[in-house]
Design a protein around this motif. Structure first.
Motif, PDB file in Angstrom:
ATOM      1  N   ILE A 140       0.842  -1.195   0.000  1.00 38.05           N
ATOM      2  CA  ILE A 140       0.000   0.000   0.000  1.00 38.05           C
ATOM      3  C   ILE A 140       0.875   1.243   0.000  1.00 38.05           C
ATOM      4  O   ILE A 140       1.513   1.579   0.985  1.00 38.05           O
ATOM      5  CB  ILE A 140      -0.947   0.040   1.215  1.00 38.05           C
ATOM      6  N   SER A 141       0.893   1.903  -1.136  1.00 39.08           N
ATOM      7  CA  SER A 141       1.618   3.162  -1.273  1.00 39.08           C
ATOM      8  C   SER A 141       0.614   4.303  -1.150  1.00 39.08           C
ATOM      9  O   SER A 141      -0.271   4.271  -0.293  1.00 39.08           O
ATOM     10  CB  SER A 141       2.376   3.197  -2.606  1.00 39.08           C
ATOM     11  N   SER A 142       0.700   5.285  -2.024  1.00 42.36           N
ATOM     12  CA  SER A 142      -0.159   6.460  -1.929  1.00 42.36           C
ATOM     13  C   SER A 142       0.114   7.361  -3.126  1.00 42.36           C
ATOM     14  O   SER A 142       1.151   7.224  -3.793  1.00 42.36           O
ATOM     15  CB  SER A 142       0.161   7.220  -0.631  1.00 42.36           C
ATOM     16  N   ASN A 143      -0.812   8.285  -3.386  1.00 47.73           N
ATOM     17  CA  ASN A 143      -0.485   9.367  -4.322  1.00 47.73           C
ATOM     18  C   ASN A 143       0.811  10.035  -3.894  1.00 47.73           C
ATOM     19  O   ASN A 143       1.605  10.494  -4.719  1.00 47.73           O
ATOM     20  CB  ASN A 143      -1.596  10.427  -4.323  1.00 47.73           C
ATOM     21  N   ALA A 144       1.011  10.082  -2.570  1.00 45.40           N
ATOM     22  CA  ALA A 144       2.195  10.733  -2.003  1.00 45.40           C
ATOM     23  C   ALA A 144       3.468   9.941  -2.275  1.00 45.40           C
ATOM     24  O   ALA A 144       4.555  10.382  -1.918  1.00 45.40           O
ATOM     25  CB  ALA A 144       2.019  10.916  -0.499  1.00 45.40           C
ATOM     26  N   TYR A 165      11.633   0.347  -3.813  1.00 49.12           N
ATOM     27  CA  TYR A 165      11.970  -0.980  -3.275  1.00 49.12           C
ATOM     28  C   TYR A 165      11.088  -2.044  -3.908  1.00 49.12           C
ATOM     29  O   TYR A 165      11.560  -3.107  -4.340  1.00 49.12           O
ATOM     30  CB  TYR A 165      11.800  -0.966  -1.751  1.00 49.12           C
ATOM     31  N   THR A 166       9.789  -1.759  -3.970  1.00 46.86           N
ATOM     32  CA  THR A 166       8.828  -2.733  -4.485  1.00 46.86           C
ATOM     33  C   THR A 166       9.064  -3.031  -5.958  1.00 46.86           C
ATOM     34  O   THR A 166       9.068  -4.196  -6.378  1.00 46.86           O
ATOM     35  CB  THR A 166       7.388  -2.226  -4.288  1.00 46.86           C
ATOM     36  N   GLU A 167       9.287  -1.979  -6.745  1.00 50.31           N
ATOM     37  CA  GLU A 167       9.422  -2.198  -8.183  1.00 50.31           C
ATOM     38  C   GLU A 167      10.718  -2.942  -8.512  1.00 50.31           C
ATOM     39  O   GLU A 167      10.728  -3.835  -9.355  1.00 50.31           O
ATOM     40  CB  GLU A 167       9.358  -0.880  -8.956  1.00 50.31           C
ATOM     41  N   ALA A 168      11.816  -2.571  -7.851  1.00 50.26           N
ATOM     42  CA  ALA A 168      13.070  -3.279  -8.092  1.00 50.26           C
ATOM     43  C   ALA A 168      12.937  -4.757  -7.715  1.00 50.26           C
ATOM     44  O   ALA A 168      13.372  -5.650  -8.452  1.00 50.26           O
ATOM     45  CB  ALA A 168      14.204  -2.625  -7.304  1.00 50.26           C
ATOM     46  N   LEU A 182       2.115  -2.463  -6.453  1.00 51.40           N
ATOM     47  CA  LEU A 182       1.736  -1.320  -5.613  1.00 51.40           C
ATOM     48  C   LEU A 182       0.304  -0.890  -5.868  1.00 51.40           C
ATOM     49  O   LEU A 182      -0.181  -0.949  -7.005  1.00 51.40           O
ATOM     50  CB  LEU A 182       2.663  -0.129  -5.909  1.00 51.40           C
ATOM     51  N   ILE A 183      -0.342  -0.434  -4.813  1.00 51.09           N
ATOM     52  CA  ILE A 183      -1.642   0.224  -4.958  1.00 51.09           C
ATOM     53  C   ILE A 183      -1.497   1.619  -4.371  1.00 51.09           C
ATOM     54  O   ILE A 183      -0.898   1.806  -3.307  1.00 51.09           O
ATOM     55  CB  ILE A 183      -2.771  -0.586  -4.287  1.00 51.09           C
ATOM     56  N   PRO A 253      -1.114  -5.020 -13.093  1.00 56.06           N
ATOM     57  CA  PRO A 253      -0.313  -3.813 -13.325  1.00 56.06           C
ATOM     58  C   PRO A 253       0.652  -3.571 -12.170  1.00 56.06           C
ATOM     59  O   PRO A 253       0.379  -3.966 -11.032  1.00 56.06           O
ATOM     60  CB  PRO A 253      -1.361  -2.703 -13.420  1.00 56.06           C
ATOM     61  N   MET A 254       1.769  -2.942 -12.481  1.00 57.57           N
ATOM     62  CA  MET A 254       2.744  -2.618 -11.441  1.00 57.57           C
ATOM     63  C   MET A 254       2.142  -1.650 -10.432  1.00 57.57           C
ATOM     64  O   MET A 254       2.374  -1.771  -9.226  1.00 57.57           O
ATOM     65  CB  MET A 254       3.984  -1.981 -12.099  1.00 57.57           C
ATOM     66  N   ARG A 255       1.378  -0.679 -10.916  1.00 60.84           N
ATOM     67  CA  ARG A 255       0.757   0.328 -10.049  1.00 60.84           C
ATOM     68  C   ARG A 255      -0.728   0.446 -10.365  1.00 60.84           C
ATOM     69  O   ARG A 255      -1.123   0.443 -11.526  1.00 60.84           O
ATOM     70  CB  ARG A 255       1.421   1.693 -10.242  1.00 60.84           C
TER      71      ARG A 255
END
Length: 289
Positions: A140-144, A165-168, A182-183, A253-255
């Motif tokens: 759980i990420s964020s617009n931020a 970190y997540t994408e790598a 990520l969401i 999707p990645m994001r």
């Protein structure tokens, strides 16, 4: 056979909604909560009652994402009886205030939960998933995590770090049949804005004068928005999107954005062009082929 899901930070907000939503959808859910026998004993009791009334499988498990021993112990305990298929890294805090007025200690506390917490959980889960050659992490990420917002500097920094970190990691574990995605929720009505961690350097706050009041003003703006109870800011939207991602049959999707995204979709589309080009170039190296 329905999957086993671990949800961190499940004592409240998005984590609690997600745990209940996934359990109702038929998943075996482990709700990671700290202080299950003390500060959050009432939450555990409520979850047990929810499981009983709705005839669903949801179990609270003691886990403090800031403590590596606690994380490892919880995941090993689950794996003794259930192979963890999905991990939702939801636990997080949202500091709001003048960036300079957050001490390094303040900053470290935020990173410990928002960045090191997911890292601990993923590191503890990955050996099991790699052996099975399957698994899914939804962080759980964020617009931020994609744009910088005044008075959210520390929070933004932690989410930017989580995104990288997540994408790598995603590309590194892909050969094992594991996904890390990520969401990115926009503003949603949870208790994160009720009393977020404030900066502790009073000297800096004084030197900024009236500008230090920006924290209260921006929090008031968000609280006023959530008070309108618009459907787009309902935190249940995030839980529903998590369920959708888990059940997705095609490549995820990645994001994924949820709610008001403040132009984040456009940022993601543009960055994907450069990212995909880079990955295509590097794939023979990192994939071992």
């Amino acid at each position: 056979m329905k999957k086993t899901v671990l949800v961190t930070g499940a004592s409240r907000g998005i984590g609690l909604l997600t745990a209940k939503t996934l359990a109702k959808a038929g998943f075996q859910v482990f709700a990671a909560i700290r202080g299950t026998e003390e500060r959050n004993a009432a939450v555990v009791e409520s979850l047990n009652e929810y499981a009983k009334q709705n005839n669903v499988q949801i179990s609270a498990i003691e886990m403090d994402v800031t403590n590596e021993v606690s994380v490892n112990k919880a995941i090993e305990k689950i794996e003794q009886t259930n192979a963890i298929d999905v991990v939702i890294n939801n636990a997080g805090i949202m500091p709001v205030g003048l960036t300079e007025a957050y001490t390094i200690d303040d900053y470290q506390k935020c990173m410990d939960v928002n960045v090191y917490g997911p890292a601990r959980t993923m590191r503890a889960s990955l050996p099991f998933m790699r052996k099975r050659k399957s698994g899914l992490f939804i962080n759980i990420s964020s617009n931020a995590g994609r744009i910088a917002i005044p008075y959210f500097g520390v929070y933004c920094a932690s989410k930017f770090a989580l995104e990288a970190y997540t994408e790598a990691l995603h590309y590194e574990v892909e050969p094992f049949g594991i996904e890390a995605i990520l969401i990115e929720p926009g503003g949603h009505g949870t208790d994160l804005v009720s009393n977020p961690p404030a900066p502790s350097d009073d000297k800096v706050l004084t030197e900024y004068g009236d500008l230090a009041q920006g924290r209260d003003k921006i929090l008031g703006m968000f609280q006023g928005m959530f008070a309108q109870q618009d459907a787009s800011t309902d935190a249940q939207n995030v839980a529903n999107k998590i369920l959708e991602l888990i059940e997705m049959k095609k490549q995820r999707p990645m994001r994924t954005t949820v709610g008001h995204n403040m132009g984040i979709d456009k940022i993601n589309q543009e960055s994907d062009i450069a990212q995909i080009g880079l990955i295509d170039m590097l794939k023979p190296v990192y994939s071992g082929k």
